[in-house]
Design a protein around this motif. Structure first.
Motif, mmCIF file in Angstrom:
data_model
loop_
_atom_site.group_PDB
_atom_site.id
_atom_site.type_symbol
_atom_site.label_atom_id
_atom_site.label_comp_id
_atom_site.label_asym_id
_atom_site.label_seq_id
_atom_site.Cartn_x
_atom_site.Cartn_y
_atom_site.Cartn_z
ATOM 1 N N ASP A 27 -34.379 37.458 -15.091
ATOM 2 C CA ASP A 27 -32.987 37.794 -15.392
ATOM 3 C C ASP A 27 -32.112 36.542 -15.395
ATOM 4 O O ASP A 27 -31.250 36.371 -16.256
ATOM 5 N N ILE A 28 -32.337 35.681 -14.415
ATOM 6 C CA ILE A 28 -31.572 34.437 -14.326
ATOM 7 C C ILE A 28 -31.851 33.564 -15.549
ATOM 8 O O ILE A 28 -30.931 33.017 -16.164
ATOM 9 N N VAL A 29 -33.119 33.443 -15.915
ATOM 10 C CA VAL A 29 -33.495 32.623 -17.067
ATOM 11 C C VAL A 29 -32.851 33.177 -18.339
ATOM 12 O O VAL A 29 -32.308 32.411 -19.149
ATOM 13 N N GLU A 30 -32.881 34.493 -18.518
ATOM 14 C CA GLU A 30 -32.267 35.102 -19.699
ATOM 15 C C GLU A 30 -30.768 34.806 -19.765
ATOM 16 O O GLU A 30 -30.232 34.486 -20.828
ATOM 17 N N GLU A 31 -30.090 34.908 -18.623
ATOM 18 C CA GLU A 31 -28.654 34.621 -18.599
ATOM 19 C C GLU A 31 -28.370 33.156 -18.906
ATOM 20 O O GLU A 31 -27.424 32.837 -19.625
ATOM 21 N N LEU A 32 -29.202 32.264 -18.369
ATOM 22 C CA LEU A 32 -29.009 30.834 -18.619
ATOM 23 C C LEU A 32 -29.275 30.491 -20.087
ATOM 24 O O LEU A 32 -28.561 29.677 -20.678
ATOM 25 N N LEU A 33 -30.291 31.103 -20.674
ATOM 26 C CA LEU A 33 -30.567 30.890 -22.104
ATOM 27 C C LEU A 33 -29.418 31.424 -22.955
ATOM 28 O O LEU A 33 -29.024 30.789 -23.941
ATOM 29 N N ALA A 34 -28.861 32.566 -22.552
ATOM 30 C CA ALA A 34 -27.752 33.161 -23.300
ATOM 31 C C ALA A 34 -26.507 32.277 -23.254
ATOM 32 O O ALA A 34 -25.731 32.235 -24.208
ATOM 33 N N VAL A 35 -26.336 31.556 -22.161
ATOM 34 C CA VAL A 35 -25.177 30.669 -22.016
ATOM 35 C C VAL A 35 -25.359 29.392 -22.832
ATOM 36 O O VAL A 35 -24.396 28.714 -23.150
ATOM 37 N N GLY A 36 -26.620 29.045 -23.169
ATOM 38 C CA GLY A 36 -26.860 27.889 -24.017
ATOM 39 C C GLY A 36 -27.657 26.753 -23.403
ATOM 40 O O GLY A 36 -27.722 25.661 -23.971
ATOM 41 N N PHE A 37 -28.269 27.001 -22.257
ATOM 42 C CA PHE A 37 -29.103 25.961 -21.658
ATOM 43 C C PHE A 37 -30.478 25.967 -22.306
ATOM 44 O O PHE A 37 -30.980 27.013 -22.726
ATOM 45 N N ASP A 38 -31.094 24.785 -22.396
ATOM 46 C CA ASP A 38 -32.423 24.640 -22.979
ATOM 47 C C ASP A 38 -33.486 25.052 -21.969
ATOM 48 O O ASP A 38 -33.309 24.878 -20.760
ATOM 49 N N PRO A 39 -34.626 25.586 -22.462
ATOM 50 C CA PRO A 39 -35.713 25.946 -21.548
ATOM 51 C C PRO A 39 -36.190 24.771 -20.688
ATOM 52 O O PRO A 39 -36.523 24.952 -19.518
ATOM 53 N N SER A 40 -36.202 23.555 -21.244
ATOM 54 C CA SER A 40 -36.652 22.399 -20.454
ATOM 55 C C SER A 40 -35.683 22.110 -19.312
ATOM 56 O O SER A 40 -36.096 21.723 -18.222
ATOM 57 N N GLU A 41 -34.381 22.295 -19.549
ATOM 58 C CA GLU A 41 -33.382 22.093 -18.494
ATOM 59 C C GLU A 41 -33.532 23.153 -17.402
ATOM 60 O O GLU A 41 -33.455 22.841 -16.210
ATOM 61 N N ILE A 42 -33.758 24.378 -17.808
ATOM 62 C CA ILE A 42 -33.940 25.472 -16.856
ATOM 63 C C ILE A 42 -35.187 25.232 -16.019
ATOM 64 O O ILE A 42 -35.174 25.402 -14.799
ATOM 65 N N ASP A 43 -36.268 24.805 -16.680
ATOM 66 C CA ASP A 43 -37.508 24.514 -15.964
ATOM 67 C C ASP A 43 -37.306 23.372 -14.967
ATOM 68 O O ASP A 43 -37.796 23.434 -13.835
ATOM 69 N N ALA A 44 -36.577 22.343 -15.368
ATOM 70 C CA ALA A 44 -36.308 21.213 -14.467
ATOM 71 C C ALA A 44 -35.505 21.677 -13.247
ATOM 72 O O ALA A 44 -35.774 21.247 -12.121
ATOM 73 N N ALA A 45 -34.544 22.566 -13.457
ATOM 74 C CA ALA A 45 -33.734 23.072 -12.343
ATOM 75 C C ALA A 45 -34.586 23.882 -11.377
ATOM 76 O O ALA A 45 -34.491 23.709 -10.151
ATOM 77 N N PHE A 46 -35.426 24.769 -11.909
ATOM 78 C CA PHE A 46 -36.300 25.559 -11.033
ATOM 79 C C PHE A 46 -37.302 24.673 -10.304
ATOM 80 O O PHE A 46 -37.617 24.906 -9.134
ATOM 81 N N SER A 47 -37.806 23.646 -10.978
ATOM 82 C CA SER A 47 -38.747 22.722 -10.325
ATOM 83 C C SER A 47 -38.068 21.990 -9.172
ATOM 84 O O SER A 47 -38.657 21.824 -8.100
ATOM 85 N N TRP A 48 -36.816 21.565 -9.384
ATOM 86 C CA TRP A 48 -36.092 20.865 -8.337
ATOM 87 C C TRP A 48 -35.837 21.803 -7.158
ATOM 88 O O TRP A 48 -36.019 21.425 -6.002
#
Length: 155
Positions: A27-48
């Motif tokens: 759900d969080i990933v879907e919302e972040l993608l909808a706002v315009g963040f790139d999958p690589s940025e989202i992955d980097a945030a979750f990794s951190w």
């Protein structure tokens, strides 16, 4: 990209600390993608976030009545913006941080410091550190920190 990753981390923290039921990762990933963040940025945030979560938490101690004043080293002054250092001093003076938490935040900031760590980045590091130490005990303080609502910390 680092600022965008920190923005994602801040949004994730807000989602998790929200009053509604805890959202799932998808759900969080879907919302972040909808706002315009790139999958690589989202992955980097979750990794951190995962790397922060996997670090062993140090036990909380009661705050000492006498608070020490920390002097920043030259390397710390170069790596952390004046506003970021001011935030740490303020959080320490308010009793939100003890010596151990402050040192942990400074250590994390220095490890990520390719460029100078800004106030926004320092807020994210401090919020996530406090959140990782104790979700329930620090919920109000972390919420106030993320929203720049210093008045609620005094009451």
């Amino acid at each position: 990209m680092r600022e965008r990753v920190l923005a994602i981390v801040s949004l994730i923290a807000q989602f998790v600390m929200g009053e509604r039921d805890a959202p799932s990762e998808s759900d969080i990933v879907e919302e972040l993608l909808a706002v315009g963040f790139d999958p690589s940025e989202i992955d980097a945030a979750f990794s951190w976030l995962q790397s922060l979560a996997l670090q062993p938490a140090e036990p909380l101690r009661e705050l000492a009545e006498v608070r020490s004043q920390r002097v920043f080293s030259r390397d710390e002054i170069r790596a952390i913006s004046p506003e970021g250092r001011g935030l740490l001093v303020r959080l320490r003076m308010l009793g939100i941080l003890d010596d151990e938490a402050q040192e942990e935040i400074i250590d994390k900031a220095l490890r990520m410091a390719d460029d100078e760590v800004s106030l926004k980045e320092m807020k994210a590091i401090a919020a996530l550190t406090l959140f990782a130490r104790s979700n329930d005990d620090w919920r109000r303080e972390v919420d106030c920190l993320l929203q720049d609502d210093w008045g609620r910390l005094y009451h």
